[in-house]
Design a protein around this motif. Structure first.
Motif, PDB file in Angstrom:
ATOM      1  N   VAL A  66       0.871  -1.182   0.000  1.00  0.00           N
ATOM      2  CA  VAL A  66       0.000   0.000   0.000  1.00  0.00           C
ATOM      3  C   VAL A  66       0.903   1.224   0.000  1.00  0.00           C
ATOM      4  N   ILE A  67       0.720   2.104  -0.976  1.00  0.00           N
ATOM      5  CA  ILE A  67       1.603   3.258  -1.137  1.00  0.00           C
ATOM      6  C   ILE A  67       0.790   4.529  -0.946  1.00  0.00           C
ATOM      7  N   LYS A  68       1.315   5.469  -0.156  1.00  0.00           N
ATOM      8  CA  LYS A  68       0.615   6.730   0.070  1.00  0.00           C
ATOM      9  C   LYS A  68       1.441   7.879  -0.482  1.00  0.00           C
ATOM     10  N   LEU A  69       0.842   8.628  -1.384  1.00  0.00           N
ATOM     11  CA  LEU A  69       1.443   9.854  -1.902  1.00  0.00           C
ATOM     12  C   LEU A  69       0.435  10.972  -1.725  1.00  0.00           C
ATOM     13  N   ASP A  70       0.858  12.045  -1.069  1.00  0.00           N
ATOM     14  CA  ASP A  70      -0.031  13.193  -0.849  1.00  0.00           C
ATOM     15  C   ASP A  70      -1.334  12.792  -0.161  1.00  0.00           C
ATOM     16  N   GLN A  71      -1.231  11.946   0.851  1.00  0.00           N
ATOM     17  CA  GLN A  71      -2.377  11.503   1.642  1.00  0.00           C
ATOM     18  C   GLN A  71      -3.361  10.652   0.839  1.00  0.00           C
ATOM     19  N   LYS A  72      -2.964  10.241  -0.344  1.00  0.00           N
ATOM     20  CA  LYS A  72      -3.834   9.387  -1.138  1.00  0.00           C
ATOM     21  C   LYS A  72      -3.222   8.007  -1.213  1.00  0.00           C
ATOM     22  N   SER A  73      -4.043   6.985  -0.964  1.00  0.00           N
ATOM     23  CA  SER A  73      -3.543   5.621  -1.011  1.00  0.00           C
ATOM     24  C   SER A  73      -3.631   5.072  -2.428  1.00  0.00           C
ATOM     25  N   TYR A  74      -2.555   4.415  -2.842  1.00  0.00           N
ATOM     26  CA  TYR A  74      -2.550   3.688  -4.106  1.00  0.00           C
ATOM     27  C   TYR A  74      -2.446   2.209  -3.746  1.00  0.00           C
ATOM     28  N   VAL A  75      -3.516   1.501  -3.968  1.00  0.00           N
ATOM     29  CA  VAL A  75      -3.578   0.104  -3.553  1.00  0.00           C
ATOM     30  C   VAL A  75      -3.772  -0.764  -4.787  1.00  0.00           C
ATOM     31  N   HIS A  76      -2.883  -1.717  -4.979  1.00  0.00           N
ATOM     32  CA  HIS A  76      -2.994  -2.598  -6.128  1.00  0.00           C
ATOM     33  C   HIS A  76      -4.282  -3.414  -6.022  1.00  0.00           C
ATOM     34  N   ARG A  77      -4.943  -3.597  -7.142  1.00  0.00           N
ATOM     35  CA  ARG A  77      -6.237  -4.296  -7.129  1.00  0.00           C
ATOM     36  C   ARG A  77      -6.101  -5.713  -6.571  1.00  0.00           C
ATOM     37  N   GLN A  78      -4.940  -6.355  -6.809  1.00  0.00           N
ATOM     38  CA  GLN A  78      -4.770  -7.710  -6.293  1.00  0.00           C
ATOM     39  C   GLN A  78      -4.562  -7.710  -4.777  1.00  0.00           C
ATOM     40  N   TYR A  79      -3.961  -6.644  -4.240  1.00  0.00           N
ATOM     41  CA  TYR A  79      -3.840  -6.511  -2.781  1.00  0.00           C
ATOM     42  C   TYR A  79      -5.229  -6.404  -2.148  1.00  0.00           C
ATOM     43  N   LEU A  80      -6.089  -5.589  -2.754  1.00  0.00           N
ATOM     44  CA  LEU A  80      -7.456  -5.433  -2.245  1.00  0.00           C
ATOM     45  C   LEU A  80      -8.184  -6.765  -2.226  1.00  0.00           C
ATOM     46  N   GLU A  81      -8.042  -7.530  -3.294  1.00  0.00           N
ATOM     47  CA  GLU A  81      -8.721  -8.819  -3.373  1.00  0.00           C
ATOM     48  C   GLU A  81      -8.237  -9.758  -2.268  1.00  0.00           C
ATOM     49  N   ILE A  82      -6.921  -9.757  -2.022  1.00  0.00           N
ATOM     50  CA  ILE A  82      -6.364 -10.679  -1.029  1.00  0.00           C
ATOM     51  C   ILE A  82      -6.761 -10.272   0.392  1.00  0.00           C
ATOM     52  N   MET A  83      -6.603  -8.988   0.727  1.00  0.00           N
ATOM     53  CA  MET A  83      -6.912  -8.552   2.089  1.00  0.00           C
ATOM     54  C   MET A  83      -8.410  -8.570   2.371  1.00  0.00           C
ATOM     55  N   GLY A  84      -9.225  -8.712   1.327  1.00  0.00           N
ATOM     56  CA  GLY A  84     -10.673  -8.809   1.519  1.00  0.00           C
ATOM     57  C   GLY A  84     -11.161 -10.228   1.715  1.00  0.00           C
ATOM     58  N   ILE A  85     -10.239 -11.219   1.672  1.00  0.00           N
ATOM     59  CA  ILE A  85     -10.631 -12.617   1.869  1.00  0.00           C
ATOM     60  C   ILE A  85     -11.053 -12.814   3.325  1.00  0.00           C
ATOM     61  N   PRO A  86     -12.264 -13.320   3.574  1.00  0.00           N
ATOM     62  CA  PRO A  86     -12.704 -13.530   4.961  1.00  0.00           C
ATOM     63  C   PRO A  86     -11.804 -14.538   5.674  1.00  0.00           C
ATOM     64  N   SER A  87     -11.378 -14.199   6.884  1.00  0.00           N
ATOM     65  CA  SER A  87     -10.524 -15.099   7.662  1.00  0.00           C
ATOM     66  C   SER A  87     -10.790 -14.889   9.144  1.00  0.00           C
ATOM     67  N   PRO A  88     -10.997 -15.971   9.899  1.00  0.00           N
ATOM     68  CA  PRO A  88     -11.231 -15.828  11.343  1.00  0.00           C
ATOM     69  C   PRO A  88      -9.954 -15.538  12.123  1.00  0.00           C
ATOM     70  N   VAL A  89      -8.783 -15.679  11.467  1.00  0.00           N
ATOM     71  CA  VAL A  89      -7.497 -15.384  12.119  1.00  0.00           C
ATOM     72  C   VAL A  89      -6.830 -14.234  11.375  1.00  0.00           C
ATOM     73  N   PRO A  90      -5.874 -13.544  12.006  1.00  0.00           N
ATOM     74  CA  PRO A  90      -5.300 -12.342  11.399  1.00  0.00           C
ATOM     75  C   PRO A  90      -4.581 -12.593  10.075  1.00  0.00           C
ATOM     76  N   LEU A  91      -4.747 -11.645   9.154  1.00  0.00           N
ATOM     77  CA  LEU A  91      -3.960 -11.603   7.922  1.00  0.00           C
ATOM     78  C   LEU A  91      -2.878 -10.542   8.133  1.00  0.00           C
ATOM     79  N   CYS A  92      -1.621 -10.958   8.230  1.00  0.00           N
ATOM     80  CA  CYS A  92      -0.524 -10.048   8.582  1.00  0.00           C
ATOM     81  C   CYS A  92       0.384  -9.841   7.372  1.00  0.00           C
ATOM     82  N   ASP A  93       0.589  -8.585   6.982  1.00  0.00           N
ATOM     83  CA  ASP A  93       1.461  -8.324   5.835  1.00  0.00           C
ATOM     84  C   ASP A  93       2.651  -7.436   6.178  1.00  0.00           C
TER      85      ASP A  93
END
Length: 709
Positions: A66-93
């Motif tokens: 996740v990259i922030k430039l000028d207070q704006k986040s640039y998030v790769h679409r594949q990162y969003l897909e992965i971190m949105g996967i439901p999980s009962p235990v923590p997803l740590c990156d």
């Protein structure tokens, strides 16, 4: 607390060096199994779904950052897909931890003279290590060279910082964030591209340092002439990967990964993230400030690092937008909100409350679902305001703005999380432009995907789910009603309430906290949830806190519903009944925390000898004015809204409650804040409105009569 943990490390990158390893840290044992996904989101999803009941945490490596430039986040679409996967235990990156630790190490290396940036620094991709690039650029501007155009677009341009660099970086990111990472390296073996590689290598000939982490460097395959003879600065720890990198013939390799955390040769920031959170019992995501306190002892370095990890300049777009909204507010005499809150329709009836939609109230019922799905496609909007919240302690006054997401839980549950993320992200930016300093998530918006984590990462202002105060208010209200019912007694020997408490949805956010507190109060506790593995883990944790409590775990609440004196339901069930109301014990008190509610008015009518209440709602201090109908009487508000307001009163603009696990310490903190500022428990609500003391006594008498039969 457990002494042994299992971590699944999933590398989004190439399938190299998949292995299992073990290590000990702070008296606890950790087992790690590594898997590779070869840039396939579906493979990551399948691994999470397969392993989530077998491990304590997932460590996700080689993700696009996740990259922030000028207070704006640039998030790769594949990162969003992965971190949105439901999980009962923590997803740590490792996000947050990596940035702080890298700055700390870099400062120490420069002070020791092992890194001398004035001899020239080359970043093959500066946008993937913005904190390091910014730190060096601020001090050694003329020595910094950037190769993002080469690494992300295949153009052999070597760039030095210049006034338009930020604009170019944004352009590169907008292109890169849509590319499939499997095809991220644009350097094929054509004659033209071979010439490009040699051209870039010639441009960096007199530069001494190359800053590039190993997983990204290995994407270049053989196109790494720019490393030959240079000092390669990395921030991963993997001997096999370093061995591969040495084939590129660097002069030496300098690793920024902290030496005191090189617990194992295969250790990386994602695994360290999982290790630290599990070993300290902090399964919820840590804020930047919490990571600083945990890993940085030197306050001077901490202050230096914060500038590059925390503080970013406001973008021109944000300034213009904020300025326009400020002018508009003055013309329309619209006050600038201090905080914002997101609500959504809890049912089809709620949708029909929107202006102009009441004409559809008589349409055929079979049209309701299609109508709701169609309405959900409309943009979110400002639903109302909450004004004149005044702290009893400080006298400070704050105001809030309420946004509506036009969708029911049923629609939200079947919608792609990324679609919902984008809608809420647009609300976050609008709220920030209007002046709000933080935003809270209500009802299902705090459940979707990874429960606020991704939304917070993409938001220009901090986000909180409000679950800490929701849990506190639930038990606050439950205690009041149980005391008035006078049907359970306290054991004089143990001090425990002589009865059984049942928590349905016990492994969820609010369910876990409710279960832990009820385990301290009742001598019997029944935990109910679909997954037995997670129930057993929770049982073990509560048993350590409350050794005298007898704990039972089941997956079907109907098995022991007849024995429960108190039930707390905290589920996200929509299409099925979690428990048969006819099986409940006469005189049982049910606290329904779910939204939508697990029990309906028909359930309440069937059992007048059972008291069904809604979760504890609150009244904020001051002559509060609420301009929209949020489904509660008068000035009563949801506890999650009250948490957002309280944090604003405290000027604690942070992601206070986030993810699936609520920290016990934060539940206590927010309760103390509430009492200090004058927040009061609202009158207890049932399906037909306020439950009076007379109704409670009538329910009690009916229960006693049934128990005698």
């Amino acid at each position: 607390m457990k002494n042994s943990y299992r971590i699944a490390e999933i590398s989004f990158g190439r399938p190299h060096w998949d292995t299992a390893y073990e290590f000990d840290f702070e008296g606890k044992h950790f087992e790690v199994q590594r898997f590779s996904a070869n840039f396939s989101v579906e493979t990551v999803r399948r691994l999470v779904e397969t392993l989530r009941n077998q491990v304590d945490a997932f460590a996700l490596t080689s993700l696009p950052p996740v990259i922030k430039l000028d207070q704006k986040s640039y998030v790769h679409r594949q990162y969003l897909e992965i971190m949105g996967i439901p999980s009962p235990v923590p997803l740590c990156d490792g996000t947050g931890l990596r940035e702080i630790a890298n700055i700390n190490s870099l400062v120490k290396h420069i002070e020791a003279g092992t890194i001398q940036p004035d001899r020239g620094v080359f970043f093959p991709s500066a946008v993937f290590s913005t904190e390091l690039e910014e730190y060096i650029r601020d001090r050694y501007r003329k020595s910094v060279y950037i190769g993002d155009a080469y690494s992300l677009l295949g153009v052999p341009w070597l760039i030095q910082p210049f006034p338009g660099l930020m604009t170019l970086s944004k352009l590169v990111l907008n292109v890169a964030n849509f590319k499939d990472l499997r095809k991220n390296t644009p350097l094929a073996e054509t004659k033209l591209q071979k010439m490009s590689r040699s051209t870039l290598a010639a441009q960096v000939e007199n530069i001494q340092y190359v800053f590039c982490d190993l997983p990204f460097l290995l994407l270049f395959d053989t196109a790494t002439e720019f490393v030959r003879g240079k000092d390669l600065v990395i921030w991963s720890s993997h001997p096999l990967m370093e061995e591969e990198a040495r084939k590129f013939a660097p002069r030496c390799i300098i690793n920024l990964f902290p030496e005191n955390y090189r617990i194992h040769p295969y250790m990386n920031y994602s695994v360290l993230d999982a290790t630290l959170r599990l070993s300290h019992g902090r399964t919820a995501p840590l804020s930047i400030e919490e990571w600083e306190q945990l890993i940085t002892e030197d306050t001077e370095i901490r202050q230096t690092a914060r500038k590059y990890v925390m503080t970013k300049k406001t973008s021109t777009q944000m300034k213009i937008s904020h300025g326009m909204n400020t002018v508009k507010s003055k013309i329309l005499r619209r006050e600038e909100p201090d905080f914002a809150f997101v609500v959504h329709a809890l049912s089809h009836k709620d949708i029909l409350r929107a202006p102009g939609l009441s004409v559809f109230k008589n349409m055929p019922k079979e049209w309701n679902d299609p109508f709701d799905r169609m309405f959900a496609k409309t943009p979110s909007f400002v639903y109302g305001h909450i004004r004149n919240i005044i702290s009893e302690e400080t006298g400070q006054q704050i105001n809030g703005i309420i946004y509506a997401l036009p969708a029911t839980p049923k629609v939200l549950k079947t919608t792609d999380p990324e679609v919902i993320y984008k809608k809420i992200e647009s609300i976050c930016y609008d709220a920030a432009n209007r002046g709000a300093k933080m935003i809270g998530l209500g009802a299902y918006t705090k459940i979707v995907g990874d429960q606020g984590i991704t939304i917070n990462q993409n938001s220009p202002i901090p986000v909180t789910t409000g679950n800490s105060l929701s849990a506190s208010a639930t038990l606050w209200g439950l205690n009041e009603v149980v005391r008035k019912m006078r049907l359970v007694k306290q054991d004089p020997e143990t001090g425990l309430v002589d009865g059984m408490a049942m928590v349905i949805g016990a492994t969820g956010s609010i369910g876990q906290v409710s279960a832990k507190l009820l385990g301290l109060v009742f001598n019997k506790l029944c935990l109910v949830a679909p997954r037995m593995e997670r129930l057993l883990e929770l049982k073990s944790a509560i048993q350590a806190m409350s050794p005298k409590c007898e704990i039972t775990v089941i997956t079907d609440a109907n098995e022991l519903a007849a024995e429960a004196d108190v039930l707390v339901t905290a589920t996200s069930a929509i299409d099925h009944k979690i428990v048969d109301v006819m099986k409940l014990k006469p005189g049982a008190v049910v606290c329904d925390c779910s939204r939508p509610l697990d029990f309906d008015i028909d359930d309440a009518k069937k059992r007048p000898d059972v008291l069904i209440i809604e979760s504890g709602e609150l009244i904020l201090p001051g002559p509060v004015e609420l301009t929209s109908d949020i489904g509660l009487p008068g000035n009563t508000v949801y506890a999650c809204l009250a948490e957002t307001a309280l944090l604003t009163l405290e000027k604690r603009y942070e992601a206070f409650t986030m993810g699936r696990d609520i920290e016990w310490d934060k539940v206590k903190q927010i309760y103390k804040m509430a009492r200090r500022h004058g927040v009061q428990l609202a009158e207890i609500q049932g399906h037909t409105g306020i439950i009076t003391d007379k109704e409670i006594e009538l329910t009690r008498q009916l229960a006693l009569s049934k128990r005698k039969k």
